[in-house]
Design an enzyme around this catalytic site. Structure first.
Site, PDB file in Angstrom:
ATOM      1  N   ASN A   1      -2.312   1.861  -5.915  1.00 21.50           N
ATOM      2  CA  ASN A   1      -1.693   2.410  -6.468  1.00 21.50           C
ATOM      3  C   ASN A   1      -0.188   2.277  -6.574  1.00 21.50           C
ATOM      4  O   ASN A   1      -0.220   3.225  -7.419  1.00 21.50           O
ATOM      5  CB  ASN A   1      -1.637   3.801  -4.553  1.00 21.50           C
ATOM      6  CG  ASN A   1      -0.992   3.327  -4.227  1.00 21.50           C
ATOM      7  OD1 ASN A   1      -0.741   1.761  -3.483  1.00 21.50           O
ATOM      8  ND2 ASN A   1      -0.202   4.307  -3.327  1.00 21.50           N
TER       9      ASN A   1
ATOM     10  N   GLU B   1       2.042  -1.576   5.877  1.00 23.72           N
ATOM     11  CA  GLU B   1       2.603  -0.580   5.581  1.00 23.72           C
ATOM     12  C   GLU B   1       1.332  -0.304   4.576  1.00 23.72           C
ATOM     13  O   GLU B   1       0.641  -0.611   4.668  1.00 23.72           O
ATOM     14  CB  GLU B   1       3.535  -0.735   3.532  1.00 23.72           C
ATOM     15  CG  GLU B   1       4.771  -2.047   4.254  1.00 23.72           C
ATOM     16  CD  GLU B   1       5.732  -1.210   4.665  1.00 23.72           C
ATOM     17  OE1 GLU B   1       5.860   0.169   4.954  1.00 23.72           O
ATOM     18  OE2 GLU B   1       7.134  -1.667   5.243  1.00 23.72           O
TER      19      GLU B   1
ATOM     20  N   CYS C   1       0.950   6.800  -0.747  1.00 27.93           N
ATOM     21  CA  CYS C   1       0.805   6.651   0.693  1.00 27.93           C
ATOM     22  C   CYS C   1       2.624   7.670   1.256  1.00 27.93           C
ATOM     23  O   CYS C   1       1.980   7.925   2.500  1.00 27.93           O
ATOM     24  CB  CYS C   1       1.574   5.231   1.150  1.00 27.93           C
ATOM     25  SG  CYS C   1       3.055   4.388   0.511  1.00 27.93           S
TER      26      CYS C   1
ATOM     27  N   GLU D   1       9.696  -3.145   4.883  1.00 27.84           N
ATOM     28  CA  GLU D   1      10.582  -4.046   3.422  1.00 27.84           C
ATOM     29  C   GLU D   1      11.396  -3.280   2.721  1.00 27.84           C
ATOM     30  O   GLU D   1      11.989  -2.416   3.036  1.00 27.84           O
ATOM     31  CB  GLU D   1       8.995  -3.686   2.803  1.00 27.84           C
ATOM     32  CG  GLU D   1       8.097  -2.943   2.412  1.00 27.84           C
ATOM     33  CD  GLU D   1       6.964  -3.077   1.672  1.00 27.84           C
ATOM     34  OE1 GLU D   1       6.178  -3.397   2.096  1.00 27.84           O
ATOM     35  OE2 GLU D   1       7.287  -2.372   0.684  1.00 27.84           O
TER      36      GLU D   1
HETATM   37  P1  NAD Z   1      -7.165  -1.020   0.970  1.00 28.15           P
HETATM   38  O1  NAD Z   1      -6.880  -1.840   2.447  1.00 28.15           O
HETATM   39  O2  NAD Z   1      -8.957  -0.760   0.289  1.00 28.15           O
HETATM   40  O3  NAD Z   1      -6.480  -2.187  -0.100  1.00 28.15           O
HETATM   41  C1  NAD Z   1      -5.259  -2.484  -0.026  1.00 28.15           C
HETATM   42  C2  NAD Z   1      -5.940  -4.155  -0.127  1.00 28.15           C
HETATM   43  O4  NAD Z   1      -6.164  -5.119   0.559  1.00 28.15           O
HETATM   44  C3  NAD Z   1      -6.657  -4.703  -1.535  1.00 28.15           C
HETATM   45  O5  NAD Z   1      -5.483  -5.769  -2.155  1.00 28.15           O
HETATM   46  C4  NAD Z   1      -7.648  -5.022  -0.817  1.00 28.15           C
HETATM   47  O6  NAD Z   1      -8.441  -6.099  -1.823  1.00 28.15           O
HETATM   48  C5  NAD Z   1      -6.986  -6.085   0.851  1.00 28.15           C
HETATM   49  N1  NAD Z   1      -7.713  -5.859   1.631  1.00 28.15           N
HETATM   50  C6  NAD Z   1      -9.436  -5.562   1.828  1.00 28.15           C
HETATM   51  N2  NAD Z   1     -10.138  -6.269   2.629  1.00 28.15           N
HETATM   52  C7  NAD Z   1      -9.521  -7.039   3.720  1.00 28.15           C
HETATM   53  C8  NAD Z   1      -8.922  -7.952   4.704  1.00 28.15           C
HETATM   54  N3  NAD Z   1     -10.054  -8.466   5.112  1.00 28.15           N
HETATM   55  N4  NAD Z   1      -8.453  -8.812   4.767  1.00 28.15           N
HETATM   56  C9  NAD Z   1      -6.760  -9.265   3.729  1.00 28.15           C
HETATM   57  N5  NAD Z   1      -7.101  -8.275   3.023  1.00 28.15           N
HETATM   58  C10 NAD Z   1      -7.938  -7.182   2.469  1.00 28.15           C
HETATM   59  O7  NAD Z   1      -6.754  -0.177   0.220  1.00 28.15           O
HETATM   60  P2  NAD Z   1      -6.162   0.871  -1.498  1.00 28.15           P
HETATM   61  O8  NAD Z   1      -7.198   1.440  -1.187  1.00 28.15           O
HETATM   62  O9  NAD Z   1      -5.743  -0.539  -2.392  1.00 28.15           O
HETATM   63  O10 NAD Z   1      -4.531   1.496  -1.257  1.00 28.15           O
HETATM   64  C11 NAD Z   1      -4.580   2.799  -0.498  1.00 28.15           C
HETATM   65  C12 NAD Z   1      -3.580   2.775   1.393  1.00 28.15           C
HETATM   66  O11 NAD Z   1      -2.847   2.160   0.718  1.00 28.15           O
HETATM   67  C13 NAD Z   1      -3.523   4.262   1.516  1.00 28.15           C
HETATM   68  O12 NAD Z   1      -4.204   4.099   3.314  1.00 28.15           O
HETATM   69  C14 NAD Z   1      -2.267   4.095   0.954  1.00 28.15           C
HETATM   70  O13 NAD Z   1      -1.186   4.868   1.991  1.00 28.15           O
HETATM   71  C15 NAD Z   1      -1.676   2.823   1.669  1.00 28.15           C
HETATM   72  N6  NAD Z   1      -0.707   1.888   0.894  1.00 28.15           N
HETATM   73  C16 NAD Z   1       0.889   2.397   1.837  1.00 28.15           C
HETATM   74  C17 NAD Z   1       1.711   1.934   1.624  1.00 28.15           C
HETATM   75  C18 NAD Z   1       3.077   2.020   2.433  1.00 28.15           C
HETATM   76  O14 NAD Z   1       3.870   1.210   1.619  1.00 28.15           O
HETATM   77  N7  NAD Z   1       2.753   1.963   3.389  1.00 28.15           N
HETATM   78  C19 NAD Z   1       2.060   2.014   0.670  1.00 28.15           C
HETATM   79  C20 NAD Z   1       0.995   2.057  -0.726  1.00 28.15           C
HETATM   80  C21 NAD Z   1      -0.948   1.912  -0.701  1.00 28.15           C
END
Ligand code: NAD
Length: 479
Positions: free
Chosen positions: A156, A254, A288, A460
């Site tokens: 995102n 995060e 998020c 962070e």
């Molecule tokens: P996601 O968890 O589907 O994917 C995030 C990343 O994790 C991707 O790069 C994916 O390739 C990787 N991934 C998937 N399985 C993995 C594994 N087993 N080991 C290591 N990496 C793996 O999340 P998304 O759909 O890309 O993003 C949306 C989510 O992120 C929402 O829940 C949002 O709230 C959160 N988010 C949090 C913040 C924050 O700063 N707290 C910021 C942005 C998004």
């Protein structure tokens, strides 16, 4: 649309070289606006990930000895090149993940500040002197980089997260292996081209595109990984946390959120309403720190709902390159279904759709719900779409209690003129971040950004990343 031609396939960046995945496999990246093909990307395997970790490890001994001035120069050059390639980066944010141009520009500018702040960090990797009880003993702490940092980023805000986390990791002298979201690989590949052109030595920054659920463990569980910084969903974060705990690998997580906003009766609604709308509808709610719960004091509840609905109904859903467009397509089928399910479940259990609820292509209209209760999924779970619930409250105390009734703890906000209440809220809300008379969506390069509980572990930002991505060594000198 600025789609890459079908024949062009994004490559991996390992040890300073661009190349295909070892097994030659690729995957498709779709434009979320209409699910057309945006590009192909190399589908890195576990072997590719291990090659990248080996390259980062090999680059570390020389890189950690580079001077602050040198790293600062490289990072400032990254910022210059980002400016030169602004159009490409912004086009990518629009066509790869469906950012409206106003969000893409916001992200681009924020990311620039992140890289420049990282450049400033190079000179700030400081230890301290420590008083000693031993006569004639001079005692101090020095900081050293950890080694190879695994950076894992979500779809995102890929440029903000990449700029900040890669920038800060390199600033303090670590080398990096980056696994970007499979929905945003091109953005990271562009960033890698820029890092390479800026002059960072081969192997200091490596990018392996691929499917996170297939190759993520090959990165996070690798014994040569010295730190993991993960941004993404809570469920994947939990899995990574378990791996890191087993291997004693330090990590920052995060994760998701269900951030509350409390609106007191004395709030200045004229000023608050545009900020309130921004809190949830920016990038179609795929943030998020988006506010998916509003607790509004009863005397102004009806007025608040009326004004909110009026704004929501007018938000642009047109061309993503039109600066008036706010509402973005939802990134994937899986995520669209989640948004639909949350709304349908709420309506089936008695919630009222004040406005929105319908879809135009892959975009969900800005949606406001009232009458939401605890048994509805949307009350507690992250939706990650342009949907929020508005609840009446009878007192500040009720607002605080309800705002704290969540497993998450990322951002929060309160709108009021009462400074004592505002500070009471800031101190007592169980969230990593709190904004008084401002939206839950706010971030800067040097602040401690992050959350508690299901929203993650650690913070962070320049100082926080410096702490997390270096270790202190205690050194004494007997004089
Ligand atoms: P996601 O968890 O589907 O994917 C995030 C990343 O994790 C991707 O790069 C994916 O390739 C990787 N991934 C998937 N399985 C993995 C594994 N087993 N080991 C290591 N990496 C793996 O999340 P998304 O759909 O890309 O993003 C949306 C989510 O992120 C929402 O829940 C949002 O709230 C959160 N988010 C949090 C913040 C924050 O700063 N707290 C910021 C942005 C998004």
């Amino acid at each position: 649309m600025v789609a890459i031609t079908e024949t062009k396939t994004l490559q991996l960046f390992i040890g300073g070289d661009w190349g295909d995945a070892k097994n030659g496999e690729t995957f498709e990246v779709l434009n979320p606006l209409d699910d057309s093909l945006y590009c192909h990307a190399a589908k890195g395997s576990g072997d590719d990930m291990r090659r990248a970790v080996a390259a980062a490890k090999a680059a570390f001994p020389a890189f950690k000895e580079t001077s602050p001035t040198q790293r600062e120069r490289w990072l400032l050059r990254v910022a210059e090149l980002m400016e030169e390639r602004q159009k490409e980066l912004v086009d990518c944010l629009i066509d790869e993940i469906g950012s409206p141009v106003q969000k893409a520009m916001f992200e681009f500018n924020k990311a620039l500040t992140m890289v420049r702040a990282a450049a400033g960090l190079c000179r700030n990797v400081r230890g301290e002197t420590i008083p000693s009880d031993a006569p004639g003993k001079f005692s101090m702490s020095i900081r050293k980089p950890l080694g190879v940092v695994a950076v894992i980023t979500p779809f995102n805000v890929p440029l903000i997260k990449t700029a900040r986390l890669v920038g800060n990791a390199l600033a303090v002298g670590n080398t990096v292996v980056h696994l970007p979201s499979e929905m945003a690989p091109h953005l990271t590949v562009l960033f890698a081209e820029i890092v390479a052109e800026a002059g960072f030595p081969a192997g200091t920054y490596n990018v392996v595109t691929g499917l996170g659920h297939e190759i993520g463990d090959d990165l996070t569980a690798h014994k040569e990984i010295n730190f993991v910084t993960f941004t993404g969903s809570t469920i994947v974060g939990q899995h990574i946390n378990e791996i890191c705990a087993r291997n004693k690998t330090p990590a920052t997580l995060e994760l998701g959120g269900k951030s509350p906003t409390v609106i007191m009766a004395d709030a200045d609604l004229d000023k608050a309403m545009p900020l309130v709308a921004r809190s949830i509808f920016m990038f179609g709610g795929q943030a998020c720190i988006g506010s998916s719960r509003f607790y509004v004091e009863r005397p102004i509840f009806d007025e608040f709902v009326k004004r909110f609905a009026m704004i929501a109904g007018k938000l642009g859903m047109g061309d993503l390159r039109d600066p008036n467009t706010v509402i973005a397509p939802i990134i994937s089928d899986r995520q669209r279904q989640r948004v639909k399910d949350h709304i349908a479940d709420a309506v089936a259990k008695g919630a009222t759709v004040v406005t929105g609820g319908e879809w135009e292509g892959n975009r969900c209209q800005p949606t406001l719900l009232t009458g939401v209760s605890g048994e509805m999924t949307i009350c507690k779970d992250e939706t990650f779409g342009p949907v929020t619930s508005i609840y009446p409250i009878d007192s500040y105390e009720e607002g605080l209690e309800k705002a704290n009734d969540t497993e998450y703890g990322l951002s929060s906000a309160i709108f009021t003129k009462d400074i004592n209440r505002a500070f009471h809220f800031a101190k007592n809300i169980e969230a990593g971040m709190c904004h008084i008379n401002g939206p839950t969506i706010h971030d800067e390069a040097h602040v401690p950004f992050g959350g508690n509980g299901e929203s993650g572990v650690g913070r962070e930002g320049t100082d926080a990343d410096m702490d997390a991505m270096t270790e202190l060594k205690w050194v004494t000198v007997q004089l």
